[in-house]
Design an enzyme around this catalytic site. Structure first.
Site, PDB file in Angstrom:
ATOM      1  N   GLN A 117      24.583  15.069  33.878  1.00 16.50           N
ATOM      2  CA  GLN A 117      25.789  14.307  34.793  1.00 16.50           C
ATOM      3  C   GLN A 117      24.520  13.194  36.302  1.00 16.50           C
ATOM      4  O   GLN A 117      23.500  13.872  36.774  1.00 16.50           O
ATOM      5  CB  GLN A 117      25.828  14.848  36.806  1.00 16.50           C
ATOM      6  CG  GLN A 117      26.945  14.031  37.263  1.00 16.50           C
ATOM      7  CD  GLN A 117      27.701  15.177  38.751  1.00 16.50           C
ATOM      8  OE1 GLN A 117      27.195  15.826  38.490  1.00 16.50           O
ATOM      9  NE2 GLN A 117      28.638  14.617  39.279  1.00 16.50           N
ATOM     10  N   GLY A 118      24.056  12.217  35.961  1.00 13.46           N
ATOM     11  CA  GLY A 118      23.124  11.366  36.010  1.00 13.46           C
ATOM     12  C   GLY A 118      23.156  10.398  37.362  1.00 13.46           C
ATOM     13  O   GLY A 118      23.585   9.496  36.776  1.00 13.46           O
ATOM     14  N   SER A 120      22.465  11.009  41.199  1.00 20.80           N
ATOM     15  CA  SER A 120      22.047  10.933  42.339  1.00 20.80           C
ATOM     16  C   SER A 120      20.592  10.500  41.472  1.00 20.80           C
ATOM     17  O   SER A 120      19.775  10.657  40.635  1.00 20.80           O
ATOM     18  CB  SER A 120      21.627  12.746  42.408  1.00 20.80           C
ATOM     19  OG  SER A 120      22.585  12.960  43.122  1.00 20.80           O
ATOM     20  N   GLU A 235      34.998  17.819  40.568  1.00 22.79           N
ATOM     21  CA  GLU A 235      33.867  18.582  41.137  1.00 22.79           C
ATOM     22  C   GLU A 235      33.891  19.008  42.390  1.00 22.79           C
ATOM     23  O   GLU A 235      33.718  20.268  42.106  1.00 22.79           O
ATOM     24  CB  GLU A 235      32.595  17.570  41.216  1.00 22.79           C
ATOM     25  CG  GLU A 235      31.330  18.261  41.505  1.00 22.79           C
ATOM     26  CD  GLU A 235      29.819  17.708  41.555  1.00 22.79           C
ATOM     27  OE1 GLU A 235      29.941  16.373  40.830  1.00 22.79           O
ATOM     28  OE2 GLU A 235      28.498  18.615  41.295  1.00 22.79           O
TER      29      GLU A 235
HETATM   30  C1  LIG Z   1      22.274  23.107  42.469  1.00 17.53           C
HETATM   31  C2  LIG Z   1      21.526  21.423  42.641  1.00 17.53           C
HETATM   32  C3  LIG Z   1      22.481  21.349  41.117  1.00 17.53           C
HETATM   33  C4  LIG Z   1      22.441  19.675  41.120  1.00 17.53           C
HETATM   34  N1  LIG Z   1      23.184  18.945  40.063  1.00 17.53           N
HETATM   35  C5  LIG Z   1      23.020  17.883  40.253  1.00 17.53           C
HETATM   36  C6  LIG Z   1      23.510  16.971  38.825  1.00 17.53           C
HETATM   37  O1  LIG Z   1      23.551  17.813  38.227  1.00 17.53           O
HETATM   38  N2  LIG Z   1      22.880  15.681  38.791  1.00 17.53           N
HETATM   39  C7  LIG Z   1      23.690  14.741  40.002  1.00 17.53           C
HETATM   40  O2  LIG Z   1      23.475  13.571  39.653  1.00 17.53           O
HETATM   41  N3  LIG Z   1      22.888  15.664  41.207  1.00 17.53           N
HETATM   42  C8  LIG Z   1      22.908  16.557  41.459  1.00 17.53           C
HETATM   43  N4  LIG Z   1      23.043  18.157  42.625  1.00 17.53           N
HETATM   44  C9  LIG Z   1      22.452  16.279  43.880  1.00 17.53           C
HETATM   45  C10 LIG Z   1      23.091  16.551  44.479  1.00 17.53           C
HETATM   46  O3  LIG Z   1      24.391  15.496  44.361  1.00 17.53           O
HETATM   47  C11 LIG Z   1      22.389  15.992  45.934  1.00 17.53           C
HETATM   48  O4  LIG Z   1      21.196  16.417  46.259  1.00 17.53           O
HETATM   49  C12 LIG Z   1      23.552  16.097  47.197  1.00 17.53           C
HETATM   50  O5  LIG Z   1      24.079  14.321  46.369  1.00 17.53           O
HETATM   51  C13 LIG Z   1      22.492  15.054  48.693  1.00 17.53           C
HETATM   52  O6  LIG Z   1      22.021  14.333  48.004  1.00 17.53           O
HETATM   53  P1  LIG Z   1      20.422  14.201  48.994  1.00 17.53           P
HETATM   54  O7  LIG Z   1      19.460  15.549  47.777  1.00 17.53           O
HETATM   55  O8  LIG Z   1      19.670  12.898  48.308  1.00 17.53           O
HETATM   56  O9  LIG Z   1      20.430  14.551  49.972  1.00 17.53           O
HETATM   57  P2  LIG Z   1      20.278  12.755  51.038  1.00 17.53           P
HETATM   58  O10 LIG Z   1      21.807  12.452  50.612  1.00 17.53           O
HETATM   59  O11 LIG Z   1      19.102  12.547  51.333  1.00 17.53           O
HETATM   60  O12 LIG Z   1      20.817  13.763  52.282  1.00 17.53           O
HETATM   61  C14 LIG Z   1      19.952  14.320  53.703  1.00 17.53           C
HETATM   62  C15 LIG Z   1      20.485  15.101  54.860  1.00 17.53           C
HETATM   63  O13 LIG Z   1      21.541  13.958  55.289  1.00 17.53           O
HETATM   64  C16 LIG Z   1      22.479  14.615  55.494  1.00 17.53           C
HETATM   65  N5  LIG Z   1      23.681  13.133  55.573  1.00 17.53           N
HETATM   66  C17 LIG Z   1      23.061  12.287  54.114  1.00 17.53           C
HETATM   67  N6  LIG Z   1      23.819  11.317  54.382  1.00 17.53           N
HETATM   68  C18 LIG Z   1      24.394  11.519  55.776  1.00 17.53           C
HETATM   69  C19 LIG Z   1      26.204  10.963  56.731  1.00 17.53           C
HETATM   70  N7  LIG Z   1      25.916   9.781  56.396  1.00 17.53           N
HETATM   71  N8  LIG Z   1      26.383  11.401  57.383  1.00 17.53           N
HETATM   72  C20 LIG Z   1      25.841  13.286  57.529  1.00 17.53           C
HETATM   73  N9  LIG Z   1      24.703  13.503  56.947  1.00 17.53           N
HETATM   74  C21 LIG Z   1      24.610  12.823  56.551  1.00 17.53           C
HETATM   75  C22 LIG Z   1      22.734  15.231  54.339  1.00 17.53           C
HETATM   76  O14 LIG Z   1      24.138  15.736  54.610  1.00 17.53           O
HETATM   77  C23 LIG Z   1      21.603  16.417  54.104  1.00 17.53           C
HETATM   78  O15 LIG Z   1      21.734  17.155  55.137  1.00 17.53           O
HETATM   79  C24 LIG Z   1      22.339  18.338  42.278  1.00 17.53           C
HETATM   80  C25 LIG Z   1      22.147  19.197  43.744  1.00 17.53           C
HETATM   81  C26 LIG Z   1      21.750  20.417  44.247  1.00 17.53           C
HETATM   82  C27 LIG Z   1      21.519  21.674  45.663  1.00 17.53           C
END
Ligand SMILES: Cc1cc2nc3c(=O)[nH]c(=O)nc-3n(C[C@H](O)[C@H](O)[C@H](O)COP(=O)(O)OP(=O)(O)OC[C@H]3O[C@@H](n4cnc5c(N)ncnc54)[C@H](O)[C@@H]3O)c2cc1C
Length: 405
Positions: A117-118, A120, A235
């Site tokens: 899944q691409g 993030s 999901e």
């Molecule tokens: C084990 C694992 C597997 C994954 N696999 C995939 C995958 O296969 N494909 C893929 O595309 N992605 C994948 N991900 C990524 C995942 O979807 C993202 O980590 C997630 O959506 C959060 O984005 P971020 O890490 O950029 O954090 P950020 O969005 O930068 O968030 C950082 C912090 O800020 C908070 N925050 C951000 N915006 C808000 C808001 N508007 N209101 C309140 N709080 C907020 C968040 O809750 C978090 O605590 C995976 C992640 C994990 C941990």
């Protein structure tokens, strides 16, 4: 909430039980995931809600629930490849062209192609609409440049379903497309991200002139945001009445351990276990609510209502699981600090194969403890689920969205 299943659902339950009795080895031996996939495929149980013309059995929602319950009870997996049959497959079914359905769905069912899944990127996680990876048309092909992050299984996958910006001038939610891109090609580089236990399940993926056919867009050019929301809905959970069972087994196991090693005499531990048990019960009851809502059709079962319940459930179980895993390590005491696993992958009912590395042999509980840290992040963080609950269920004012169209 209606706790009674209709008689035809109970009749179907008998059919499943018979099939399981005929196909799950009674002596406790486990087939390999590949062997089991072939058995499931032959039985027609993978994605059995899909219409028969695409390889499913056209099961109703209640039949699918009964199917999931019986497989859970038997302790065997009902899926081949999470990204294929739970995420992109149903999305193609809903949004894909006839050609896309005929090309991809049979291969997903048979386990012949695997997916990642691409979505993030470094600056687009919760704020997914900020994706910068771009795709431009060159004749009959899209040419892709950019970077994805946290891409689970990218090192093994044959295809990636990715969000790319196809109209840089449009407002950010409106200029995105959902593309199906082959992974094994020169313009794609996959770099593993090593985790503290030495494993590398997810990756950075770099696109430098990668290509896919012009007709590999799902749901229309620049309509990718809406299509991606469909995928995220899948999901965030469809296992309404089965999800809690895995937690129930876990908490029963913990109670037994605490009784065995004397920790159950500690009032704080007892309180923690009682709270955990109660929350599992709440999950079970909420599962019935979700199911009733999904079965209720247009009013009770609107996509919106189901999505809001899915957000509540995801938030609840992921936070619950972190609490209870902290408690588990506490109950294990010194045993929690040493590596007591076999080093071999172990099957965990309701979860699937739980990996452990030969060089870092964690037990199932230790592995669950580590993995629980990620459960409030993937599929939308707990904070983002709260925003959805606040806005869609409680009717609170919408969060200000900078740059939103
Ligand atoms: C084990 C694992 C597997 C994954 N696999 C995939 C995958 O296969 N494909 C893929 O595309 N992605 C994948 N991900 C990524 C995942 O979807 C993202 O980590 C997630 O959506 C959060 O984005 P971020 O890490 O950029 O954090 P950020 O969005 O930068 O968030 C950082 C912090 O800020 C908070 N925050 C951000 N915006 C808000 C808001 N508007 N209101 C309140 N709080 C907020 C968040 O809750 C978090 O605590 C995976 C992640 C994990 C941990």
């Amino acid at each position: 909430m209606d706790l009674n299943y209709p008689p035809e659902a109970e009749a179907f339950r008998e059919e499943i039980r018979e099939w399981l009795a005929d196909n799950v080895p009674a002596d406790g031996t486990r087939p390999t995931p590949e062997e089991w996939n072939d058995t499931l495929f032959a039985g027609g149980w993978i994605c059995a809600t899909w219409p028969a013309e695409y390889g499913g059995k056209g099961l109703s929602t209640i039949q699918a629930v009964v199917l999931a319950e019986e497989f859970e009870r038997a302790g065997v997996a009902l899926r081949a490849d999470f990204f294929g049959d739970t995420l992109v497959g149903p999305t193609i079914l809903k949004w894909g062209t006839e050609e896309q359905k005929r090309e991809f769905l049979p291969q997903i069912l048979s386990g012949r192609i695997s997916w990642c899944q691409g979505f993030s990127e470094p600056d687009a996680g919760s704020d997914l609409a900020s994706v910068k990876t771009k795709a431009e048309l060159d004749g009959d092909e899209w040419v892709i440049h950019g970077q994805k992050l946290w891409t689970t299984q990218a090192h093994e996958a044959d295809y990636i379903f990715l969000l790319a910006r196809t109209d840089p001038e449009a407002p950010k939610h409106a200029g995105i497309s959902y593309l199906l891109v082959p992974m094994k090609q020169p313009g794609i580089e996959v770099r593993p991200i090593r985790q503290p236990d030495g494993s590398a399940e997810f990756n950075e993926v770099f696109f430098d002139g990668a290509r896919c056919p012009r007709d590999a867009v799902v749901g229309g050019v620049n309509n990718g945001w809406t299509v991606a929301m469909t995928t995220l809905g899948f999901e965030r959970g469809t296992s309404a009445t089965t999800g809690y069972r895995r937690f129930k087994k876990e908490v029963d196991d913990l109670i037994e351990r605490a009784q065995g090693n004397g920790r159950a005499a500690d009032p704080i531990v007892r309180q923690g276990l009682a709270a955990a048990w109660s929350k599992v019960k709440i999950m079970q009851i909420n599962g019935f609510r979700s199911l009733t809502s999904a079965l209720a059709g247009p009013d009770g079962g609107t996509d919106r209502g189901v999505a809001a319940l899915a957000a509540t459930n995801k938030m609840f179980w992921s936070e619950y699981h972190q609490e209870v895993m902290d408690l588990a390590i506490d109950i294990l005491g010194m045993e929690g600090q040493v590596l007591t696993g076999s080093g071999e992958p172990e099957f965990v009912p309701g979860y699937g194969l739980r990996r452990t590395l030969p060089g870092y042999p964690v037990s199932v509980l230790q592995s669950s403890f580590f993995f629980s840290r990620s459960e409030t992040i993937w599929g939308g963080t707990a904070q983002i689920q709260r925003n959805i609950v606040g806005e869609r269920i409680l009717g609170l004012p919408r969060e200000p969205r900078l740059g939103r169209s």
